[in-house]
Enzyme design. Structure first.
Site, PDB file in Angstrom:
ATOM      1  N   PHE A  56       0.818  -1.208   0.000  1.00  0.00           N
ATOM      2  CA  PHE A  56       0.000   0.000   0.000  1.00  0.00           C
ATOM      3  C   PHE A  56       0.856   1.265   0.000  1.00  0.00           C
ATOM      4  CE2 PHE A  56      -2.490   3.023   2.821  1.00  0.00           C
ATOM      5  CZ  PHE A  56      -3.275   3.519   1.793  1.00  0.00           C
ATOM      6  N   VAL A 104      10.345  -7.603  -3.590  1.00  0.00           N
ATOM      7  CA  VAL A 104       8.986  -8.110  -3.379  1.00  0.00           C
ATOM      8  C   VAL A 104       9.073  -9.568  -2.946  1.00  0.00           C
ATOM      9  CG1 VAL A 104       7.968  -6.496  -5.028  1.00  0.00           C
ATOM     10  CG2 VAL A 104       8.749  -8.744  -5.810  1.00  0.00           C
ATOM     11  N   ALA A 160       2.626  -6.380  -9.005  1.00  0.00           N
ATOM     12  CA  ALA A 160       2.250  -5.172  -9.748  1.00  0.00           C
ATOM     13  C   ALA A 160       2.975  -3.969  -9.160  1.00  0.00           C
ATOM     14  CB  ALA A 160       0.739  -4.970  -9.675  1.00  0.00           C
ATOM     15  N   ASP A 204      10.261 -14.866   1.708  1.00  0.00           N
ATOM     16  CA  ASP A 204       9.898 -14.388   3.039  1.00  0.00           C
ATOM     17  C   ASP A 204      11.060 -13.618   3.665  1.00  0.00           C
ATOM     18  OD1 ASP A 204       7.396 -15.560   2.888  1.00  0.00           O
ATOM     19  OD2 ASP A 204       8.075 -17.441   3.786  1.00  0.00           O
ATOM     20  N   TYR A 238       2.458  -6.606  17.692  1.00  0.00           N
ATOM     21  CA  TYR A 238       2.940  -5.816  16.568  1.00  0.00           C
ATOM     22  C   TYR A 238       3.739  -4.612  17.058  1.00  0.00           C
ATOM     23  CZ  TYR A 238       2.752  -2.593  12.574  1.00  0.00           C
ATOM     24  OH  TYR A 238       3.068  -1.715  11.579  1.00  0.00           O
TER      25      TYR A 238
END
Length: 326
Positions: free
Chosen positions: A11, A31, A37, A50, A142
């Site tokens: 994002f 990536v 994309a 990963d 997190y």
């Protein structure tokens, strides 16, 4: 500059890589898998699998001047995994630490890390927005993993001389945003009555285009080295103000009912949505004066412009219609 961006197809990554290419940088996009994309003009695309303590960065870092590390195990609503902290640590702490050491060894001079406001906690004190000087107090796995990653980077910087800059954004929104923000926009779009008219909280947001601009700005400023920055669109807004602004962007009327916040909290507790309601009612405001003063940075897009791009799902920065930089 030759810049490696991890999570380049995410994002934030898509917006940032488009901006960097527009500015004339040569971007290598890291990536997870082939076929991601990405904006046009990317110099190289490397699938690295990963991210963790064993990721092979040798073939990716050669000749890189700066690394922007966006890839992460992201915050998950209603996390139920019994070993969730270990999973977050593997990617967000050990993976970040491994990449930073590899970058330093390869000769990269600057490492920009996208952390989170959750390092500070889930709510800011009433009337006292978070500042970088406040002691971190993460409450979930997190947030803990992001704070531990920041500490690991500080240690690596001291040991190797790698220049590190950390950003702690609050809620990031923009075209393609998901989760609660997307649901809120759809509720306003559909004219669903929302019970937040009496809510007078303060919450900071940052448009993805503004976050990308702040990160890009830090690459060219020596004053950014060794700094941790909070970042936002500007003054915090209440949930009611945000809903009204979303409705304005959608060119519709907001349907706001003024229900006492205490009653909303009770409803959340009874329906199992206490955390979601709490986020809509509580304060989570930041003071980003350090970023603005040290780097002279100002957000190029206003909240109004950011929301317009978000609700219209206008790709940024290629087409912004009648919007303009401020």
């Amino acid at each position: 500059m030759r810049i490696l961006v991890t999570g380049a197809n995410g994002f934030v990554g898509r917006q940032l890589t488009a901006l960097l290419v527009e500015q004339g940088h040569r971007v290598t996009a890291a990536v997870r898998r082939e076929g991601a994309a990405l904006p046009a003009g990317i110099g190289e695309i490397r699938a690295i699998g990963d991210i963790g303590p064993d990721t092979d960065w040798n073939r990716v870092l050669d000749g890189i001047d700066a690394v922007i590390h966006l890839a992460a195990r992201v915050h998950v609503m209603r996390e139920t995994a019994p070993d969730s902290l270990a999973r977050f640590r593997r990617v967000n702490v050990l993976g970040t630490q491994h990449l930073a050491r590899a970058a330093a060894q390869a000769g990269a001079g600057h490492f920009v890390y996208l952390s989170s406001v959750k390092v500070h906690g889930e709510t800011s004190p009433e009337g006292a927005p978070f500042t970088e000087a406040m002691a971190p107090a993460p409450e979930d796995a997190y947030g803990i993993s992001k704070w531990e990653a920041e500490q690991a980077l500080a240690k690596i910087a001291a040991e190797t001389g790698l220049g590190v800059t950390v950003f702690r954004p609050p809620l990031v929104y923009g075209p393609g945003v998901r989760a609660n923000f997307e649901r809120l926009v759809e509720a306003v779009r559909r004219g669903i009555p929302l019970p937040f008219g009496a809510v007078q909280n303060r919450r900071s947001l940052v448009y993805v285009g503004n976050l990308a601009d702040a990160v890009a700005t830090s690459l060219s400023r020596a004053e950014a080295i060794g700094q941790t920055f909070l970042v936002s669109d500007g003054p915090a807004v209440s949930t009611a103000e945000l809903i009204r602004s979303i409705a304005e962007a959608l060119q519709c009327k907001p349907r706001l009912a003024s229900i006492p916040p205490a009653l909303l909290k009770l409803t959340g507790a009874l329906t199992g949505k206490e955390a979601e309601i709490g986020r809509l009612l509580g304060d989570l405001a930041v003071n980003d004066a350090l970023l603005r003063n040290r780097l002279g940075w100002r957000p190029p897009y206003s909240l109004r412009e950011g929301l317009a791009a978000t609700v219209l799902k206008t790709p940024w920065p290629e087409r912004l219609g009648g919007m303009h930089r401020i």
